[in-house]
Each structure stands twice: as C-alpha cells, then as structure tokens.
Enzyme design. Structure first.
Site, PDB file in Angstrom:
ATOM      1  N   LYS A   6     -18.523 -17.118   6.988  1.00  0.00           N
ATOM      2  CA  LYS A   6     -17.030 -16.626   6.505  1.00  0.00           C
ATOM      3  C   LYS A   6     -16.725 -16.683   5.365  1.00  0.00           C
ATOM      4  O   LYS A   6     -15.451 -16.198   5.141  1.00  0.00           O
ATOM      5  CB  LYS A   6     -17.002 -18.586   7.580  1.00  0.00           C
ATOM      6  N   TRP A  11      -9.302   3.390   9.261  1.00  0.00           N
ATOM      7  CA  TRP A  11     -10.488   2.791   8.650  1.00  0.00           C
ATOM      8  C   TRP A  11     -11.597   3.707   8.065  1.00  0.00           C
ATOM      9  O   TRP A  11     -12.466   4.305   7.941  1.00  0.00           O
ATOM     10  CB  TRP A  11     -11.222   1.411   8.892  1.00  0.00           C
ATOM     11  N   LYS A  63     -12.522  -5.246  12.490  1.00  0.00           N
ATOM     12  CA  LYS A  63     -13.274  -5.978  13.696  1.00  0.00           C
ATOM     13  C   LYS A  63     -13.859  -6.127  14.441  1.00  0.00           C
ATOM     14  O   LYS A  63     -15.400  -7.061  14.707  1.00  0.00           O
ATOM     15  CB  LYS A  63     -11.778  -6.945  14.601  1.00  0.00           C
ATOM     16  N   ASN A  93     -11.556   8.593  16.080  1.00  0.00           N
ATOM     17  CA  ASN A  93     -12.126   6.985  16.379  1.00  0.00           C
ATOM     18  C   ASN A  93     -13.599   7.385  15.913  1.00  0.00           C
ATOM     19  O   ASN A  93     -13.973   8.291  17.214  1.00  0.00           O
ATOM     20  CB  ASN A  93     -12.220   6.103  17.042  1.00  0.00           C
ATOM     21  N   GLY A  94     -14.356   7.352  15.380  1.00  0.00           N
ATOM     22  CA  GLY A  94     -15.906   7.479  15.616  1.00  0.00           C
ATOM     23  C   GLY A  94     -16.747   7.912  13.839  1.00  0.00           C
ATOM     24  O   GLY A  94     -15.541   8.498  13.072  1.00  0.00           O
ATOM     25  N   GLU A 136     -16.746 -13.106   3.576  1.00  0.00           N
ATOM     26  CA  GLU A 136     -16.053 -12.120   4.103  1.00  0.00           C
ATOM     27  C   GLU A 136     -14.483 -12.666   4.428  1.00  0.00           C
ATOM     28  O   GLU A 136     -13.890 -11.263   4.163  1.00  0.00           O
ATOM     29  CB  GLU A 136     -16.312 -12.236   6.394  1.00  0.00           C
ATOM     30  N   HIS A 148     -38.064 -22.170  -5.075  1.00  0.00           N
ATOM     31  CA  HIS A 148     -39.025 -21.044  -5.153  1.00  0.00           C
ATOM     32  C   HIS A 148     -38.349 -19.650  -5.632  1.00  0.00           C
ATOM     33  O   HIS A 148     -38.591 -19.009  -6.090  1.00  0.00           O
ATOM     34  CB  HIS A 148     -39.892 -20.727  -3.171  1.00  0.00           C
ATOM     35  N   ARG A 161      -7.652  -4.604  13.900  1.00  0.00           N
ATOM     36  CA  ARG A 161      -9.434  -4.342  13.654  1.00  0.00           C
ATOM     37  C   ARG A 161      -9.368  -4.526  12.525  1.00  0.00           C
ATOM     38  O   ARG A 161     -10.507  -3.978  12.364  1.00  0.00           O
ATOM     39  CB  ARG A 161      -8.945  -2.743  14.815  1.00  0.00           C
ATOM     40  N   GLU A 214     -23.768 -18.448   8.929  1.00  0.00           N
ATOM     41  CA  GLU A 214     -22.827 -18.650   9.647  1.00  0.00           C
ATOM     42  C   GLU A 214     -21.126 -19.246   8.919  1.00  0.00           C
ATOM     43  O   GLU A 214     -20.652 -19.061   8.247  1.00  0.00           O
ATOM     44  CB  GLU A 214     -22.418 -18.875  10.563  1.00  0.00           C
ATOM     45  N   CYS A 221     -10.936   1.838  13.472  1.00  0.00           N
ATOM     46  CA  CYS A 221      -9.856   2.057  12.992  1.00  0.00           C
ATOM     47  C   CYS A 221      -9.268   2.180  15.367  1.00  0.00           C
ATOM     48  O   CYS A 221      -9.841   1.732  15.564  1.00  0.00           O
ATOM     49  CB  CYS A 221      -9.912   4.014  13.853  1.00  0.00           C
TER      50      CYS A 221
END
Ligand code: AGP
Length: 612
Positions: free
Chosen positions: A489, A74, A607, A100-101, A492, A508, A27, A485, A2
């Site tokens: 990418k 968010w 973000k 926010n939070g 996402e 395996h 964000r 990585e 947020c």
C-alpha cells in the site's frame, strides 16, 4: 486499465461518453478520446492526460452526434500521447475503433497491412484493428462481418467498439479476455467495459463472453458467436447504485472505502452461520465433507493485495486443517506447470474478477481437473462466471486503485472458508469454533474502534516520518503476511521504497541497509511470536532505525523498543491480520495525501489489470 463506453440513441452522445469515461477514471489511464458520428462524418477528439483535458478540447472544438464511442487508454504499445490515444481511424476515416487489451500478433498484421498500402499513424497495436476492419469491410460493406473476420485474424485480448460512417445507427462490439457489457436502455443502448460507465442510465446489461459480438442499435441488440451465429443471452441486473460510485463527502474514495470496512466485515459475516450458530453457511459453494475428503492439497492463486489475503488463508488452513496449502501469484502459476490435479482445490481471489493472470490461472486449474473456488467481489465478472464455486465478498464498489475494503472482505472470506473446511473435516472442536465465532462477531466494532481512535496518532507519525525514503515492514507468521500488504500500500500510493521482510530473516542480509534514516514498521500482534519480533526490532533500533510498532492492547512492553506504537483491540490470534492492516492503510493514505500524491489514481497503476 483502459475503459470503453459507447452510445447509440436520440441524445447527443458526447455528454454520455464524457460522464462514462469520468466514471471509469478510477481504473487508471493516461489519455482519453471520443469518436462521434454525425451527418456521415466521424469526428475524433483525443488527447493525452485526463478526461478533463478531453472536455476542454471538446469545448474548444465541439462535436455532437447520436452515435459515439469513447476510451480511456492505459499505454501498452507506444507512449501516452495524443496520437496514440484512442479512437483510431481507418485511412479513409470511415471506420473508428476503440480497444482494450493487447493484440499480440500486431506486428505481423501491421507488416501485412502496410504491404497492402495501409498507412499507420500511431505506435499502437490497436490501429491494426482499424485497418483490418477496413480491409474486410471493403470486401462487401458488411460491418459486422468485417469485425468478425478481423477477430479471426487477431491473437491476444480485446474489448472492441467499432463505428462506421455507412452505419449511422449501429455500434459493433466484441470481446475476448477483456470485459465488455452491452447496456440496455429505453430507446437507447450502450456498451461499456464496466458498469459504472453507464450506471446513470441503466443497470441492465448483456455480459459478453469470449469471442462474442454485439450489433447494437438504439432499440435493438443482436448477439453473435465468432462464427456469426445469432445467440441468446440472459439480461444481467446489477445491484450497485450510483451513490456507491460517489465520494459521499470524503476527500478520496480510498478514505471512504477505508471507513466502509466495519460494514463490509459485518456484511460478510451476516447470514454466514446457521441459526444455532454452530456451522458456517457458504452460499454458492458445494464443498461439503464428501468433496473435501477427496482433496489432498489446496492451491491459492491471486495477484497483489488479493494474493496477500490468500496467504493469510494459507497460514490459517495449514494450521487449523492440516492440509498442505501452496500459494502463487497468478502470473507465476500460469507458466510453471503447477503440480495440481483433480485432488487439488484451487482457490482464486480477485476483487475485480477480471484480472487477466488470475483468470488464466483459473482456466489452467480447470484444464488440469482441479475444482476452482473463486473468492470474488464483482458479481457477474469473468472469474466468478468461470469458477466451479463462488464466494462473493460483498464489499460493494471499490473505486480507489489501492484496495482496502476488498482486502478486509477477502480476509473475512478466508476466515470463513478455513472454519468451514476445518469443521467439515472434523478438525476443530465445538469450543474452539464458538470462541472464534465470537471473536469474528466483534471484528466490525473493533475495526470501527481503530478508525475512531487511531487517526490523530497516525497523522502525527506521518508528520514525523514524511522524510523517510526507505521503509521496512517486518513481522513473523501472520504478522509477516499482513506486513506485505502494508508495504504494498505504501509503495503504490506514497511511492516510497518499502520492503516487507520476515522479521527473523532480516539479519541474513537486509539488515545491512538499516541506518538512522530507515523507518521500520514492526507488526507484532501474534502473541506467540511477540518476544521474537520484539528482539528483531531491538536489532534494528540498535542500528539507528526509527521503529513504528503495531501491537495488541496489553502488550505494553513493545514501548521498550518502539518509537511509536499503534495498539489494536485484543482478538483471537487467527484474526489479528484484519485489524493490524487498518492502521497500515491509514498510514499509507495519510502519507500519500501529505506528499501531495493522487491517492485514488496513483501513477502507472490501473484498478483492474486485464492484460498480462
Ligand atoms: C491493490 O491495492 C492493488 N491495486 C492490486 O495489487 C490488486 O489487488 C491486484 O491487481 C489484484 O486485483 P484483483 O483483486 O482485482 O484481481
């Protein structure tokens, strides 16, 4: 996550709030809103979706006023919807709140407030804050005191902006475990969850610490601790400029940031060696021979991309220095009773410096007596301020949710930290040090080389593999780590199911999933392991997979097993990960773009992850 912006001054606050919220779009969010005070009335406009939807709503139903707060939400408690969007009102519409939070004890508070007759209209945890402030405000009509008392009741994390119809010249702000700054203008002041929101107006701010409050008027700012005592703080000046937060002709921030990497790597290497080139210089880090001699293990803790940069560090430090290095994602580390003490060096890595899990891991490490070295990009962030030592990664603003240049900067930092520790502890010869230094110095131009030459080929692969539904990334050693990585990418931003696997582990179990439609990206830049990974690629090829390989120039035999190959310039074995990752970034970028995805703001992601 947020975003918050608030304004008090002589201008109409609405354009300031909208431009601030637009700058915070990177964000990640799913609804947006503003509350604006004018003539004794607070008007709220809020809506599900983008800030442009909010702008459209404001065109239809305009509001104006010199005091306002804005928010991008968010969703955590309650779905993204017009009702759940912030700001939230008290029942009498005298008080409006953005937050926010997460309020962890919101259910208990809600039950209590409902018993007192307060009516809730949303499913959010935040609405409890609006009603609690209202509850305490009614005791003696003191807004700051009402917010302060509210903070004493709420558990969890918050960055808060509060306005009240009885205080047309005042904005109250508070923070705990969720960033909030108070921006200083001339005849106007601001609050924001992050500096880009107000960078058009000021680069000077007070950074609130946990459990601090601010009383903000247009020409006066007072700061308080949770007990209501006035406190003094230094003004922090941000060096970032407005251009850094613009696309500068690139279609996406992610592409711009990918292309900034030669400079980022160069900046991270500049001034990191003594004039004679024989030693590393790490400003801000008091980790010399004496301190390092007392260390018997290193722990590296971070999240997501930053964690993979840390894993590269783990491989390198163990190999060069011979100290055991543990690593954990921060969300696991913080709840596992890690075996660390004053003889442990904990390295935390974070681009934003605000990731809640990483920040908590840092605090836990300090409680246990460990020394904490933070590798951080955002100057003045919580993690940077709370660590014992900080190495800044100098990547500049990273706007795209998918981290690219920050990763390269973090990996470069891990190279330097490894060399520093190895040298201080006498674990590296002068010859090897010089060889690695020379290889490091070539990295910026080698990254540039890949960026200049690889794009047409990568666009060709994307075209060919765009129908892929399952993608494996495999490699061994450092190649395995960097493949993690690459896989992250692709997940996402391209939303493709993709898994990184240690190449030798495939048989395996997961090899059962390989079929003719599977794409396997084989990272084989570690020459000592090249033949082994090549054999693993042969195994998947034999089962019908399409193979895209990333190899070092000169290792042409990879073409015997790969359908397509991207070559990276030759470098020292220690440094291949940084180069191998560049084509992975481009592959994910073009795949996401050609699939029509929102590259810079991928679905469900934020973000900076400031909640658990
Ligand atoms: C990377 O592309 C991600 N968006 C994510 O994994 C990120 O690296 C992670 O959330 C850690 O963030 P930080 O570096 O700001 O702590």
């Amino acid at each position: 996550m947020c975003g918050i912006v608030g304004y008090i001054g002589d201008k109409n606050s609405v354009p300031v709030l909208i431009s601030g919220l637009s700058s915070l779009e990177y964000r990640g969010y799913d609804s947006a809103g503003v509350a604006v005070l004018n003539d004794g009335t607070i008007n709220i406009r809020k809506t599900k979706g983008k800030v442009e939807n909010l702008s459209a709503l404001l065109l239809e139903h305009p509001v104006s006023g010199k005091l306002g707060i804005g928010h991008t939400r968010w969703a955590t408690h309650g779905a993204p919807s017009d009702t759940n969007a912030h700001p939230h009102f008290s029942n009498d519409e005298k008080i409006a709140v953005v937050h926010n939070g997460i309020i962890e004890n919101y259910q208990e508070l809600k039950d209590e407030l409902e018993a007192e007759g307060f009516k809730f209209s949303s499913e959010t945890d935040t609405e409890t804050v609006a009603h609690l402030v209202d509850f305490y405000y009614k005791e003696n009509n003191d807004l700051l005191e009402a917010v302060r008392k509210t903070l004493e009741r709420i558990e969890g994390s918050y960055a808060l902006g509060v306005i009240c119809t009885d205080y047309p010249d005042t904005l109250v702000a508070a923070r705990k475990e969720s960033p909030l700054i108070v921006g200083l203008g001339e005849g106007e002041n601001f609050i924001a969850s992050d500096i880009p929101a107000i960078l058009n107006y000021t680069n000077k701010a007070y950074i609130l610490d946990d459990r601090e409050l601010a009383l903000v008027k247009k020409d006066e700012i007072k700061l308080y601790d949770i007990n209501g005592n006035e406190i003094q703080k230094e003004v922090f000046t941000y060096n970032w400029n407005v251009e850094a937060a613009q696309k500068s002709g690139y279609e996406h921030f992610m592409l711009k940031e990918i292309y900034e990497q030669p400079k980022v790597v160069k900046d991270n290497l500049a001034k990191r060696f003594t004039d004679d080139g024989k030693h590393i210089v790490l400003d801000g880090i008091a980790l010399g021979k004496k301190e390092l001699k007392g260390i018997n293990q290193i722990y590296i803790v971070a999240c997501g991309t930053a964690y993979y940069a840390g894993l590269i560090g783990k491989y390198l430090i163990e190999r060069l220095v011979g100290i055991p290095v543990n690593s954990d994602v921060a969300s696991e580390f913080r709840y596992k009773e890690p075996l660390i003490d004053e003889h442990t060096l904990v390295i935390v890595i974070s681009q934003s410096g605000e990731t809640a899990d990483t920040h908590s891991a840092l605090k836990l490490a300090k409680e246990k007596g460990s020394r904490v070295l933070a590798v951080v990009n955002a100057v003045g962030s919580s993690i940077a301020r709370d660590a014992d030592d900080v190495l800044y990664t100098l990547a500049g603003f990273e706007i795209s949710v998918a981290s690219t240049k920050a990763f390269s900067a973090q990996v470069t930092a891990m190279y330097l930290i490894t060399l520093h520790i190895a040298q201080e502890l006498g674990k590296i010869s002068e010859k090897d040090f010089t060889e690695i230094k020379q290889a490091l110095e070539k990295l910026p131009s080698q990254v540039n080389d890949i960026l200049t030459k690889a794009v047409p080929a990568i666009r060709g692969f994307v075209n060919k593999y765009i129908g892929s539904k399952n993608v494996f990334y495999i490699g061994r050693g450092l190649d395995y780590v960097v493949s993690m990585e690459g896989s992250l990418k692709l997940k996402e931003i391209a939303y493709l199911h993709s898994e990184p696997y240690a190449a030798g582990e495939l048989k395996h179990g997961p090899i059962a999933l390989i079929e003719s439609s599977t794409l396997v990206v084989g990272v084989c830049t570690q020459e000592a392991l090249f033949d082994k990974t090549k054999s693993n690629l042969e195994e998947v090829k034999a089962r019908g997979a399409k193979v895209l390989a990333i190899a070092m120039q000169g290792n042409k035999s990879i073409e015997e097993v790969a359908d397509d190959v991207i070559y990276i310039p030759r470098t020292h074995w220690m440094l291949t990960s940084l180069l191998a990752n560049i084509p992975q970034q481009l592959f994910a970028y073009y795949m996401a773009k050609d699939l029509g995805n929102d590259v810079d703001k991928p679905r469900n992601l934020a973000k900076s992850v400031t909640v658990e």
